[in-house]
Design an enzyme around this catalytic site. Sequence first.
Site, short mmCIF file in Angstrom:
data_model
loop_
_atom_site.label_atom_id
_atom_site.label_comp_id
_atom_site.label_asym_id
_atom_site.label_seq_id
_atom_site.Cartn_x
_atom_site.Cartn_y
_atom_site.Cartn_z
N CYS A 161 0.95 -1.04 0.14
CA CYS A 161 -0.01 0.01 -0.03
C CYS A 161 0.85 1.36 0.06
O CYS A 161 1.71 1.43 0.89
CB CYS A 161 -0.76 0.02 1.32
SG CYS A 161 -1.93 1.56 1.40
N CYS A 207 -1.60 7.02 5.82
CA CYS A 207 -2.68 6.05 6.56
C CYS A 207 -1.80 5.21 6.99
O CYS A 207 -1.18 4.31 6.56
CB CYS A 207 -3.49 5.83 5.59
SG CYS A 207 -4.89 4.78 6.54
N CYS A 233 -4.45 0.20 8.81
CA CYS A 233 -4.22 -1.26 8.38
C CYS A 233 -3.04 -1.53 9.12
O CYS A 233 -1.80 -1.51 8.62
CB CYS A 233 -4.13 -1.65 7.06
SG CYS A 233 -5.32 -1.47 6.06
N CYS A 270 -7.33 3.55 -1.93
CA CYS A 270 -7.22 2.42 -1.07
C CYS A 270 -7.23 0.96 -1.53
O CYS A 270 -8.49 0.73 -2.25
CB CYS A 270 -8.26 2.56 0.16
SG CYS A 270 -8.34 1.33 1.34
N GLN A 278 -22.33 -7.19 7.15
CA GLN A 278 -20.68 -7.31 7.41
C GLN A 278 -20.10 -6.58 6.37
O GLN A 278 -20.37 -6.45 5.21
CB GLN A 278 -20.68 -8.91 7.40
CG GLN A 278 -21.34 -9.73 8.36
CD GLN A 278 -20.56 -9.59 9.71
OE1 GLN A 278 -19.66 -8.77 9.87
NE2 GLN A 278 -20.98 -10.27 10.76
N TYR A 325 -29.86 -11.20 17.32
CA TYR A 325 -29.26 -10.06 16.94
C TYR A 325 -29.29 -10.19 15.24
O TYR A 325 -28.34 -10.34 14.70
CB TYR A 325 -27.99 -9.78 17.21
CG TYR A 325 -27.78 -9.39 18.84
CD1 TYR A 325 -27.54 -7.96 19.30
CD2 TYR A 325 -27.71 -10.42 19.70
CE1 TYR A 325 -27.62 -7.81 20.49
CE2 TYR A 325 -27.35 -10.25 20.95
CZ TYR A 325 -27.35 -9.00 21.41
OH TYR A 325 -27.06 -8.70 22.73
N GLU A 363 -34.46 -8.03 16.27
CA GLU A 363 -33.44 -6.91 15.85
C GLU A 363 -34.06 -5.35 16.62
O GLU A 363 -35.15 -5.43 16.07
CB GLU A 363 -33.12 -6.72 14.41
CG GLU A 363 -32.32 -5.69 14.08
CD GLU A 363 -30.83 -5.54 14.60
OE1 GLU A 363 -30.62 -4.65 14.85
OE2 GLU A 363 -30.34 -6.65 14.68
N ASN A 383 -25.40 -12.61 17.43
CA ASN A 383 -24.22 -12.02 16.64
C ASN A 383 -24.31 -10.54 16.91
O ASN A 383 -24.69 -9.67 16.47
CB ASN A 383 -24.56 -12.14 15.23
CG ASN A 383 -23.24 -11.67 14.22
OD1 ASN A 383 -22.43 -11.57 14.94
ND2 ASN A 383 -23.63 -11.45 13.20
N CYS A 409 -17.43 -10.45 16.62
CA CYS A 409 -16.34 -9.88 15.96
C CYS A 409 -15.23 -9.22 17.08
O CYS A 409 -14.32 -8.52 16.64
CB CYS A 409 -16.82 -8.83 15.49
SG CYS A 409 -17.89 -7.52 16.40
#
Length: 376
Positions: free
Chosen positions: A3, A11, A14, A87, A211, A240, A261, A308, A335
């Site tokens: 990158c 930046c 990441c 990006c 997602q 969820y 939800e 989730n 996550c």
Amino acid sequence: MQCDYYDAGTCRSCTLMGVPHTEQVAGKVAHAQSLLAAYPDVEWVDPFIGEESGFRNKAKMVVGGTTRHPTLGILDADRRGVDLRECGLCSPGMKEALRVLSNLVRAARLTPYDVPARRGELKHILVTEAPSGDLMIRFVLRSTDLVPALREHLAGLQERLPALVVASANIQPEHKAILEGPEEILLTEADSLRMHVNGMNLHLRSRSFFQTNTEVAAALYRQGRDWVEALAPSSVWDLYCGVGGFALHLAAPGRTVTGIELSAEAIESARTTAAELGLEGMQWEAADATVWARTRPVGEVPDLVVVNPPRRGIGADLSAWLEDSGVEHVLYSSCNAVTLAKDLARMPSLKPVKARVMDMFPQSNHYEVITLLTRV
């Protein structure tokens, strides 16, 4: 992945940029296994690894600079715009959309919001791309002042971006680090983007969650479906459910699936997909997952519960309800493995028996981990 932005120090979002992708995933698996080390009998399925670049289906771009020289990207330490339109995490289609949108800022004189000076109108541009290439574009504005200009230039924008299906303006008047405001003004006739996943169209409306990585999301839903099918539950609660990703994948003849939800918009999307597919036994309700579960009549529990949650996890209250409910199985997709481990510690009667790391966020330390819990 290489990158130029990262190499130049422009930046550093990441954090794993430059680390070979296989090493990134190995580190994530090791991290997840260390957090679940208290459960040595877990069967760890090989991680799912998707593309390491061009995988993002959404770009959340801060608008900076000036009307003549706008930037779409992030803000630097001085709160000035840094342009990231090239990006490498974005697909070619999304990069082209960002190029056209940069030109629109100039042509329509959409004044970027100056954070230090607290003046200007256009705060963010949010672009979502479906697997088909169709686009949803949202303009986050400080007020409604630029809405007439957006309407005036919409036809030209659609001409330059034929894939544009949904466009809207979100109004965020406050000077706070909050991405979106409470008011959404639809600019197009269509109000939802169709995300084609595993043979079904999940309808994504403007403020619905989906997602970030469509390829890995599809694999996540397939994994959950496979584990649940082996158990053959007659009733499932997805607490969820979002736009219905897990719930819709778990539909089966003779099975009732209830999706809960908080977002009424997401529930409407899930209903739309279920109707299109002609699925029976589906029930949907817009409600807080924890409150809804804890207020069910005594003895009303399903064979399996899906959760989730956001990064904060399900928390103490829902964990306590699950522990005491008698539910035999829980499918927990997380996550944030740190909060997953905390929630598991609150449910000693529900032990993880299967787990799999899903590389949802390449080039970063973040990942999704899906676990199957069984009552012991």
